[in-house]
Write a protein that holds these residues in place. Structure first.
Motif, PDB file in Angstrom:
ATOM      1  N   SER A  83       0.804  -1.076  -0.043  1.00  0.00           N
ATOM      2  CA  SER A  83      -0.093  -0.072   0.128  1.00  0.00           C
ATOM      3  C   SER A  83       1.065   1.391   0.084  1.00  0.00           C
ATOM      4  N   GLU A 105     -22.344  -5.136  -0.883  1.00  0.00           N
ATOM      5  CA  GLU A 105     -21.420  -4.828  -0.244  1.00  0.00           C
ATOM      6  C   GLU A 105     -20.421  -4.201  -1.313  1.00  0.00           C
ATOM      7  N   ALA A 109     -18.861  -0.310  -1.439  1.00  0.00           N
ATOM      8  CA  ALA A 109     -17.589  -0.116  -1.228  1.00  0.00           C
ATOM      9  C   ALA A 109     -16.753   0.718  -2.248  1.00  0.00           C
ATOM     10  N   THR A 165     -10.920 -12.938  -2.039  1.00  0.00           N
ATOM     11  CA  THR A 165     -11.145 -12.794  -0.693  1.00  0.00           C
ATOM     12  C   THR A 165     -12.781 -12.483  -0.479  1.00  0.00           C
ATOM     13  N   ASP A 167     -13.909 -10.573   2.174  1.00  0.00           N
ATOM     14  CA  ASP A 167     -13.961  -9.344   2.472  1.00  0.00           C
ATOM     15  C   ASP A 167     -13.823  -8.292   1.324  1.00  0.00           C
ATOM     16  N   ALA A 169     -15.269  -5.535   0.759  1.00  0.00           N
ATOM     17  CA  ALA A 169     -15.220  -4.109   0.852  1.00  0.00           C
ATOM     18  C   ALA A 169     -13.945  -3.677   1.136  1.00  0.00           C
ATOM     19  N   ASN A 170     -13.054  -4.443   2.097  1.00  0.00           N
ATOM     20  CA  ASN A 170     -11.852  -4.149   2.498  1.00  0.00           C
ATOM     21  C   ASN A 170     -10.809  -4.216   1.344  1.00  0.00           C
ATOM     22  N   ASN A 173     -11.187  -1.175  -0.820  1.00  0.00           N
ATOM     23  CA  ASN A 173     -10.745   0.148  -0.172  1.00  0.00           C
ATOM     24  C   ASN A 173      -9.085   0.157  -0.292  1.00  0.00           C
ATOM     25  N   ASP A 174      -8.619  -1.213  -0.044  1.00  0.00           N
ATOM     26  CA  ASP A 174      -7.069  -1.281  -0.406  1.00  0.00           C
ATOM     27  C   ASP A 174      -6.513  -0.569  -1.720  1.00  0.00           C
TER      28      ASP A 174
END
Length: 276
Positions: A83, A105, A109, A165, A167, A169-170, A173-174
């Protein structure tokens, strides 16, 4: 008689003249600002790259690192994610391949495209108008056949890069926040975009440092990749090389006089430990 004379085919001569490398005036001016015999520090290079650009648009700043490894060997196929503290300066288009229960979801996001069957069909037809593809584990069997299209473009979802994954949403965002993936190519070089020419030299340098430390951490995970660290090829009592010293100074390490290869190797390992 043509004996003793050289015959030149007119068409071949024309082709030779038209295919010769052309160097523009702007490129010639930029070349005068670079000393090919000098090794620039990270701070100097980050400022220099801004002064030699001739583009009228906000061009990307790319980092290329030759690792000197054999990517055909599993223990030397370096890859990972990082990141960037200041992002890439580019808005990435994200496609999420998932089941209906994950669509809301993903949209919330910020995913640009969400679905499954429709996009699988489009990709099979050659559509790849996205920058990153994220998939849930449950749909991977359905998109495995897309490897021939997505693989060469580094778009195939992979657990190692965080693009497979539950997840979502995460993961979105990444990616939107500046997360990038890096992978050694077939000749042992890693290529990565670390920002835009509009970034300050400090931001370019900090993004580069984060990428380099992440690559170093991946290298240190497998101690068998001996070819990467030149200090392991020779006696650890020998004086540290100029490349090792420059590398350590770039990362702010204290380099004492008479540093040996073994000591430099330990310092580099400590730097890599920051990313573990």
């Amino acid at each position: 008689s043509t004996a003793g004379t050289e015959f030149r085919h007119p068409k071949k001569e024309l082709l030779k003249r038209t295919t010769m490398a052309f160097i523009s005036k702007k490129r010639k001016i930029a070349d005068t600002k670079i000393d090919a015999s000098k090794s620039y520090t990270l701070k100097e290079a980050s400022a220099l790259v801004k002064s030699i650009t001739t583009c009228k648009f906000d061009a990307s700043v790319d980092l290329h690192i030759r690792l000197g490894v054999d990517p055909k060997k599993a223990d030397q196929a370096i890859r990972g994610t990082v990141s960037l503290p200041h992002g890439t300066g580019k808005t990435k288009r994200v496609l999420v391949l998932c089941t209906p229960d994950k669509e809301a979801e993903a949209k919330a996001a910020g995913a640009d495209y969400v679905g499954l069957e429709e996009f699988v069909t489009k990709i099979e037809g050659g559509w790849v108008d996205v920058d990153v593809i994220i998939a849930t584990p449950s749909v991977m069997p359905k998109i495995g056949k897309l490897g021939k299209v997505l693989g060469p473009r580094n778009l195939m979802p992979n657990p190692k890069t965080g693009t497979v994954t539950n997840d979502v949403a995460n993961a979105i965002n990444d990616v939107k926040g500046g997360k990038i993936a890096f992978k050694v190519d077939k000749v042992g070089i890693i290529h990565a975009s670390i920002g835009r020419i509009s970034f300050t030299p400090e931001k370019i340098a900090e993004n580069r440092t984060e990428v380099a430390l992440s690559i170093l951490a991946e290298i240190q995970k497998d101690r068998r990749a001996n070819e990467i660290n030149e200090s392991r090829k020779q006696s650890s009592d020998q004086k540290a090389s100029e490349k090792q010293i420059a590398f350590l100074k770039d990362f702010g390490a204290v380099v004492k006089p008479g540093l040996t290869k073994g000591e430099a190797s330990k310092l580099i390992a400590e730097l890599a430990g920051r990313k573990k």
